[in-house]
Design a protein around this motif. Structure first.
Motif, PDB file in Angstrom:
ATOM      1  N   LEU A 188       0.808  -1.220   0.000  1.00  0.00           N
ATOM      2  CA  LEU A 188       0.000   0.000   0.000  1.00  0.00           C
ATOM      3  C   LEU A 188       0.843   1.271   0.000  1.00  0.00           C
ATOM      4  CD1 LEU A 188      -2.926  -0.991   2.380  1.00  0.00           C
ATOM      5  CD2 LEU A 188      -2.954  -0.821  -0.118  1.00  0.00           C
ATOM      6  N   LYS A 189       2.114   1.168   0.347  1.00  0.00           N
ATOM      7  CA  LYS A 189       3.001   2.326   0.282  1.00  0.00           C
ATOM      8  C   LYS A 189       3.182   2.813  -1.159  1.00  0.00           C
ATOM      9  CE  LYS A 189       5.457   1.112   4.473  1.00  0.00           C
ATOM     10  NZ  LYS A 189       6.668   0.571   5.065  1.00  0.00           N
ATOM     11  N   ARG A 224      -3.988   2.535  -7.208  1.00  0.00           N
ATOM     12  CA  ARG A 224      -5.217   3.208  -7.639  1.00  0.00           C
ATOM     13  C   ARG A 224      -6.417   2.259  -7.604  1.00  0.00           C
ATOM     14  NH1 ARG A 224      -3.802   8.074  -7.166  1.00  0.00           N
ATOM     15  NH2 ARG A 224      -2.147   8.838  -8.467  1.00  0.00           N
ATOM     16  N   ALA A 225      -6.172   0.979  -7.763  1.00  0.00           N
ATOM     17  CA  ALA A 225      -7.255  -0.011  -7.796  1.00  0.00           C
ATOM     18  C   ALA A 225      -7.883  -0.160  -6.416  1.00  0.00           C
ATOM     19  CB  ALA A 225      -6.716  -1.349  -8.283  1.00  0.00           C
ATOM     20  N   GLY A 226      -9.121  -0.560  -6.397  1.00  0.00           N
ATOM     21  CA  GLY A 226      -9.828  -0.746  -5.131  1.00  0.00           C
ATOM     22  C   GLY A 226      -9.534  -2.068  -4.450  1.00  0.00           C
ATOM     23  N   ASP A 267      -2.814  10.040  -0.111  1.00  0.00           N
ATOM     24  CA  ASP A 267      -2.816  10.133  -1.561  1.00  0.00           C
ATOM     25  C   ASP A 267      -4.026  10.930  -2.021  1.00  0.00           C
ATOM     26  OD1 ASP A 267      -2.476   9.850  -4.256  1.00  0.00           O
ATOM     27  OD2 ASP A 267      -2.884   7.689  -4.301  1.00  0.00           O
ATOM     28  N   PRO A 268      -3.889  12.247  -2.127  1.00  0.00           N
ATOM     29  CA  PRO A 268      -5.033  13.088  -2.486  1.00  0.00           C
ATOM     30  C   PRO A 268      -5.588  12.805  -3.884  1.00  0.00           C
ATOM     31  CG  PRO A 268      -3.033  14.398  -2.380  1.00  0.00           C
ATOM     32  CD  PRO A 268      -2.689  13.019  -1.907  1.00  0.00           C
ATOM     33  N   ASP A 269      -4.814  12.132  -4.741  1.00  0.00           N
ATOM     34  CA  ASP A 269      -5.287  11.807  -6.084  1.00  0.00           C
ATOM     35  C   ASP A 269      -6.102  10.518  -6.129  1.00  0.00           C
ATOM     36  OD1 ASP A 269      -4.060  14.045  -7.171  1.00  0.00           O
ATOM     37  OD2 ASP A 269      -2.174  12.969  -7.434  1.00  0.00           O
ATOM     38  N   ASN A 270      -6.196   9.840  -4.997  1.00  0.00           N
ATOM     39  CA  ASN A 270      -6.886   8.543  -4.967  1.00  0.00           C
ATOM     40  C   ASN A 270      -8.332   8.729  -4.550  1.00  0.00           C
ATOM     41  OD1 ASN A 270      -7.573   5.884  -4.906  1.00  0.00           O
ATOM     42  ND2 ASN A 270      -5.994   5.280  -3.460  1.00  0.00           N
TER      43      ASN A 270
END
Length: 105
Positions: free
Chosen positions: A64-65, A69-71, A102-105
């Motif tokens: 996870l580090k 992007r995948a769920g 991760d603000p883009d996630n």
């Protein structure tokens, strides 16, 4: 690459101990942290399948580090947290912490 493929085949054959060993050996061969972390995803799945929940969770946290992007990794993360006795509130709190990193996630 060969050890990673071997690990996948062993998972399909439900030989989880051997699969975990193959993924662990493959991870030691990759000097790049991103490649080794990717193998942690596979190792996490094999360890979970053989019932080693705590180690599966540790390997998944390494993966996870990479901020996937995948769920699916987060679904597995929530499942493993619950399997180790985390409350629903703990699971939500930890998932939110990952989302904030991760603000883009």
């Amino acid at each position: 690459d060969c050890l990673e493929r071997l690990g996948r085949v062993l998972v399909k054959r439900k030989k989880f101990d051997a699969a975990a060993a193959a993924f662990a050996r493959a991870a030691k061969l990759f000097p790049e942290p991103a490649a080794a972390a990717r193998l942690s995803w596979n190792l996490s799945g094999a360890l979970d399948a053989k019932g080693d929940t705590a180690e599966a969770l540790a390997q998944l946290e390494t993966f996870l580090k990479l901020k996937p992007r995948a769920g699916e990794p987060f679904v597995r993360y929530a499942k493993l947290l619950r399997d180790t006795g985390a409350t629903a509130e703990d699971v939500v709190r930890k998932l939110r912490a990952h989302a904030e990193r991760d603000p883009d996630n």
